[in-house]
Motif scaffolding. Sequence first.
Motif, PDB file in Angstrom:
ATOM      1  N   GLY A 133       5.083   9.960  -2.646  1.00 54.42           N
ATOM      2  CA  GLY A 133       4.811  10.216  -4.047  1.00 54.42           C
ATOM      3  C   GLY A 133       4.371  11.627  -4.368  1.00 54.42           C
ATOM      4  N   ILE A 134       4.030  12.396  -3.362  1.00 57.02           N
ATOM      5  CA  ILE A 134       3.535  13.750  -3.591  1.00 57.02           C
ATOM      6  C   ILE A 134       4.313  14.737  -2.733  1.00 57.02           C
ATOM      7  N   LEU A 176       1.529   0.644 -11.653  1.00 57.15           N
ATOM      8  CA  LEU A 176       1.605   2.004 -12.180  1.00 57.15           C
ATOM      9  C   LEU A 176       1.806   2.982 -11.027  1.00 57.15           C
ATOM     10  N   PHE A 177       2.055   4.241 -11.385  1.00 59.59           N
ATOM     11  CA  PHE A 177       2.371   5.262 -10.389  1.00 59.59           C
ATOM     12  C   PHE A 177       1.261   6.310 -10.396  1.00 59.59           C
ATOM     13  N   PRO A 178       0.442   6.336  -9.364  1.00 58.28           N
ATOM     14  CA  PRO A 178      -0.787   7.120  -9.404  1.00 58.28           C
ATOM     15  C   PRO A 178      -0.609   8.624  -9.554  1.00 58.28           C
ATOM     16  N   ASN A 179       0.444   9.205  -8.981  1.00 59.62           N
ATOM     17  CA  ASN A 179       0.494  10.662  -8.936  1.00 59.62           C
ATOM     18  C   ASN A 179       1.350  11.297 -10.023  1.00 59.62           C
ATOM     19  N   ALA A 227       6.135  -1.318  -7.828  1.00 58.95           N
ATOM     20  CA  ALA A 227       6.153  -1.047  -9.260  1.00 58.95           C
ATOM     21  C   ALA A 227       7.497  -0.461  -9.672  1.00 58.95           C
ATOM     22  N   ILE A 240      10.260  10.002  -6.779  1.00 63.86           N
ATOM     23  CA  ILE A 240       8.811  10.114  -6.883  1.00 63.86           C
ATOM     24  C   ILE A 240       8.186   8.762  -7.231  1.00 63.86           C
ATOM     25  N   ALA A 241       8.814   8.056  -8.151  1.00 65.22           N
ATOM     26  CA  ALA A 241       8.266   6.755  -8.536  1.00 65.22           C
ATOM     27  C   ALA A 241       8.259   5.799  -7.350  1.00 65.22           C
ATOM     28  N   ASN A 256       5.556   6.668  -5.001  1.00 69.54           N
ATOM     29  CA  ASN A 256       4.242   6.367  -5.545  1.00 69.54           C
ATOM     30  C   ASN A 256       3.886   4.899  -5.414  1.00 69.54           C
ATOM     31  N   ASN A 257       4.827   4.064  -5.737  1.00 70.04           N
ATOM     32  CA  ASN A 257       4.540   2.643  -5.770  1.00 70.04           C
ATOM     33  C   ASN A 257       5.875   1.914  -5.777  1.00 70.04           C
TER      34      ASN A 257
END
Lengths: 293, 325, 325, 505
Positions: free
Chosen positions: B274-275, D99-102, B211, B203-204, B207-208
């Motif tokens: 990420g979702i 950062l990780f938005p969700n 990052a 998931i991380a 998401n990014n």
Amino acid sequence: ATASNRLRIGMANFTLGAPYFSGMSKAVQEEAAVYPNIQLFVTDAQSRADKLMADIEDMISKGVKGVIISGAVLESHVPALNALKKAKIPVVLVDRELKGGEYTSWVGPDNYQIGVNNGEYIAKRLNGKGNLVLLKGGPADNSIGLARTNGALSVLKKYSDIKVVATGWGEWNTEKAIKVMEDILAAHKDIDAVLCENDSMGLGAMIAIKNAKREKDIFIVGVDGQKEAIKAIIDGTNFECTGMNNSDIIGRAGFNRLMAILAGCRAPKKTVVDSPRIIRSNAARYYNPDSVF
Amino acid sequence: MNTKTTTIASENQGIPFGQQCLEVWNRYSMYIIFGIIVVISALISDAFFTQNNLINVLKQVSVNGIISMGMLLVIIIGGIDLSVGSVLALTGALVAGLQLKLPLYQAVSLALIAGALPGLISGFFITKTKMAPFIMTLAMMTIARGMGFIYSNGTPIQVSNERFTELGGGTLGIIPYPVLIMLGVALIIHFIVKRTTFGREVIAVGNNEEAARLAGIPVNRIKLLTYTICAALSALAGIVLTSRLYIAEPMAGSGFELDAIAACVIGGASFNGGIGNVPGTLIGVVTLGLINNIMNLLNIQSYPQQVIKGLIIIAAIVARREEKR
Amino acid sequence: MNTKTTTIASENQGIPFGQQCLEVWNRYSMYIIFGIIVVISALISDAFFTQNNLINVLKQVSVNGIISMGMLLVIIIGGIDLSVGSVLALTGALVAGLQLKLPLYQAVSLALIAGALPGLISGFFITKTKMAPFIMTLAMMTIARGMGFIYSNGTPIQVSNERFTELGGGTLGIIPYPVLIMLGVALIIHFIVKRTTFGREVIAVGNNEEAARLAGIPVNRIKLLTYTICAALSALAGIVLTSRLYIAEPMAGSGFELDAIAACVIGGASFNGGIGNVPGTLIGVVTLGLINNIMNLLNIQSYPQQVIKGLIIIAAIVARREEKR
Amino acid sequence: METAVQETPVLPVLATHQITKRYGATIALRNVDFQVHAGEIHALVGENGAGKSTLIKILAGAVRKDSGEIRLDGKKIELQEPAAAQRLGIRVVYQDFSLFPNITVGENLLVGRWHSRLPGLVDWKACYRRAEELLQGIGFQLDVRKPLNSLGVAEKQMLEIAKAVAEQPRLLILDEPTAVLEEEETQRLFGVVRRLRQSGTGIIFISHHLEEIFTLADRVTILKDGQVVDTRPTASTTKDELIQLMVGRELGDLYPKRIRQRGRPILEVRDLAGENRIHHVNFTLHEGEILGFAGLVGSGRTEVARCVFGADRTSAGSMMLDGKPVSFRSPREAIAAGLAFLTEDRKKDGLFPDVSIEHNVSAASLSQFSKLAVLSESREAAAVNRVIQKLAVKPNEPRKLVKQLSGGNQQKVALAKWLLTESKVIILDQPTWGVDVGTMVEIYHFVAELAARGKAVMLISSVLPEILGLSDRIIVMREGATVAEFDRPEATEEKILAHAMGVSE
Ligand SMILES: Nc1ncnc2c1ncn2[C@@H]1O[C@H](COP(=O)(O)OP(=O)(O)OP(=O)(O)O)[C@@H](O)[C@H]1O
Ligand SMILES: Nc1ncnc2c1ncn2[C@@H]1O[C@H](COP(=O)(O)OP(=O)(O)OP(=O)(O)O)[C@@H](O)[C@H]1O
Ligand SMILES: [Mg+2]
Ligand SMILES: [Mg+2]
């Protein structure tokens, strides 16, 4: 007849995306429409064996009394046939004679024999000497194609001067066949005949040959008796011969076979529908511009 | 600072009722839509709400269900896998071919391992050469399909081992094994996503990615693993399908990638990565199956079926009306 | 100030030779790879480097070429269009059906307009409901396919109008019309991308949609137009294909979307949007055609063909080795 | 005292030796030698593009150096990846959020370091407990179970900081951490940093706000064009000297001298309310005027700008432009009516990264250079060249892609875009965010020049001195509403803050 006391029948198509099979389905639908008390369920598995099975399961849920299965990959539908057997629903196969499971009756062509017919035509037309190109359907649904080609080759291998100079894969359709044929024409200067596993590809080969202005040198042999192919034969083009494999006739015969079975008749297990060779002299007899296929 | 916190809190309580409804809708819309489809189906067809038919539907979607779980991970990580269908076919051919020569469990394990390989390879190129997953898995789709054809020589391979066909055809009580396998896989993936560090890392990364890398997550390894899992699940699906059909067809599974992707998206996953979540995806899988089932039951013709199916997919996603970013 | 400028200038000269090579490679790699494929092809097959065969290749890729130009715009804007193949089939059926009843130019215009509609609709939903383009055009793919089947009743429609078939079969000098059409479309799209406000806006939206909106670019309108153009070009491709085949097959064009996407990506377009160019895409189109052509010339079997095609796609993209971000 | 620190023979926590890094033709770092001692706050200053971020990215393992060596506590280290740096206790707060938005606020703090009782399994309870502790540790309260999406920029920045200081880092690197923070948060951050210094952490602190450097740092290293110019104790240098070393010239006055010349009202906003947070917004903007907007972070200034510009929808209120009632449904309409809007987050909504400088600058005024939608590239190039030279965008290569520019130059490109549109009303939201002093001064003079040419400027900034230095009048916002208005002469920092925090009565 009210909805509840109508006789429910299923027509499970492996695909309605190919004209041969949609013609088959149409024929069955037309026959069924004659009987007001018959409710026909038509499904399209979109060439997916698992969907054909799902469709048949849905039909069983719906309480059909008989099922016609059209098309399909020969060996792929044992569970579907088993499910029908378990539900004691008679099955008529049209066109493809499925292997591995039990069915009630089959109506269809003899693809190997069609191939033999084609092979004989080519051997005679070439006088036992010449260069041949094979346009195979593939990659999918290979078994039928193999039967057709092997039938032809069983004859042609007796002639040592008839050589297969190239094999192309036209994926059963006109568009791919043109491309493959164009490439083959570029690579081979000396070609006398093209044997196609179906007429759609034959029509493609015809266009490619015409564009290359080699229609005088090369003739085409196909399988199916698709109306556009018959028209081409009538018109005296280099599309010279095809083996009739009429889905309209097969479909109607299949429906009537199921009716007979449901009426309690003992039907023959296998019925081969004759696949006459269509050439210029007899083509007009088989040409129906209004037929679906 | 304190003042701020309280302000936000009081704002929360002050949300108008309409907005609260909207939020409930946003969160549960897919379940609601699903419920509506079920109710409508039951109303318009007697045959629908029978135990037999419902189990049929579950059985029919099980293969897509298994694939979708792998696809979900890939979509969460921000990728896509178009090769699932042909990996399925390749594995199916392998297991059918191998079980003729080897003991069953060996055949199955070998096929699973071989089926996971394409994912490993795709993952390798995606991480090492920064190739777009779409194009890499597209190429892999062609390659695996070709290998399936080569292995099977273009003709279906039949399976006769009864122990093997039991896997696809047998039931536990009234539940068919394929359904159990699908649910088992779903549970495991759900657990992975929610509770394991690996799932959180997926998931991380989705998401990014940058990052995640900066946070010390071994991004490449995680991606590699994700694509491998996806392929392994496609392989599992191929084994289930083969045992269900008693046969391995080289053309099997074409178009399955689209169904799996559709299921994930209907279930709330986003292509941005990420979702995504397992229950939603399962609902998506079953929704797609229901659409086919009910249209068959209603005797809708094949061609309009396709149109209607497309419309329902649009409706399902429009109705969800994702919160705007 | 001055000192700085000179520093940079001298730095430029100071770049190591290897690095300069790398930059040339980055910029021209796809052309170099293309050249290599051509040379190899010529070496391994005598038939390859004949005028006839080369024109064949161009003719064979013309349909994909036309579609790819529309796909390119869609990819640049950050989207994807999976419905191109079925829009092609639908339009082909329409034009074949209409020319039986209407004058040719009317039939063609009507079919083009009808073919552009699916794009307009996809664009509408993508902009208005923020649906992912992948899923919207996936649904549209099913819908258009179904409509094509409904219109054609599942059977091919034949075309006998000689003026129409001339379009697909005729030549100007030695150049077949389809090739001319492809090149014309490519020129126009190139001009649009490079020299018109619309093209700039497409690139801007693809790069950063929100920034584009805040710069006063009518994002929704641009997107709508892009998807419409893409569908219209698919429709044009459908007309060309039909006139080439003398027949409109309802299953035509399945899988074409993947070829078009592959061509764009080989040509340097990025799924992230904002990047892509016409010459590269054309090279991509021809490269894919060459791969098929040379394998046919060499009489390679269909099954290995697929594997090799996938490998070449990977190689072409890996070799390009995009600059790391 | 200062000398005492220097003479103590402490081993530097971090020492770099001859670090060099190239990006294509650009040499970002050239033989950089640099040391940070334990318990030292070491400031790093330099113009935009001087190489500060590159240096710290190398120290964080996010970017590989071309040559040179890094020593941590005397041991030579190779940082192949960020994880390696993390293991060694090097923690970074990056310039761009990472950062990780969700996912939730709490998980964001612990990504990569989840708590688990069994290996591989996440123990959520422990995670959230730990997350709460971490936030409390820096005196910051947030609901750790909220999704990150719901946070504002300042909160996100505090989160980044909490993340970095979580486990007593050996070396803490802060890349422009205060750019988005208000005074209060900045002070809290400084508190945290000083506490860490006490416990022996080495700290690298990057900021373009030189006052902060003098309040916080012990020593300062100046980078210029990728080279270290000098390192000296803050106590023995001055602001002017630093600027001289960074920019290579005297800057003169930070803020331009302006002659007040208010013209007729051009933009009048009455009782404006947005869909989210703003309400009762009232102000009038005149030709030739700079109207400053002050307020705490989250007070709604950006939303006011977005509503005025048609980027967000309004739910109530009215606007008059040049005496005529207007309401913009899209930025497009606003631009056509003569508005321009420099957004606060250039990366998110101000720039097209893969597009050249030239095409970025012309993006909002394409119609000027086109006839029947066909562009005239020569006219475009001429106009663009004019503005990028005026703003001194470096490098002066219009075809360079914007993503290859340093932050400050990207900001100039974003600004240049609006100079081409020749707008009457120019909204500037945090125009100097992340910009070096030299550029900052250039931008100030530029803004003043715009006003002198009769443009109306709406200046939103979190840097109070900036607002005070430039504005003719100042509007203060609190919790989404305009709460006070001052003429420049009567405005003071204290008064503005009092209204901004709602403690004026
Ligand atoms: N990925 C990259 N590709 C090419 N050039 C780069 C890249 N990253 C940085 N640079 C260049 O390296 C130089 C140093 O950039 P860096 O970001 O380190 O500057 P900085 O001092 O942090 O500036 P700012 O104050 O604007 O943040 C600049 O000239 C920049 O253009
Ligand atoms: N209740 C909230 N809901 C959503 N976002 C919020 C909320 N409160 C604050 N924010 C976020 O806080 C940030 C600051 O708000 P806004 O930009 O409108 O105010 P501002 O005064 O301009 O603050 P800044 O100084 O950060 O520019 C925005 O990015 C906004 O998304
Ligand atoms: Mg920086
Ligand atoms: Mg703001």
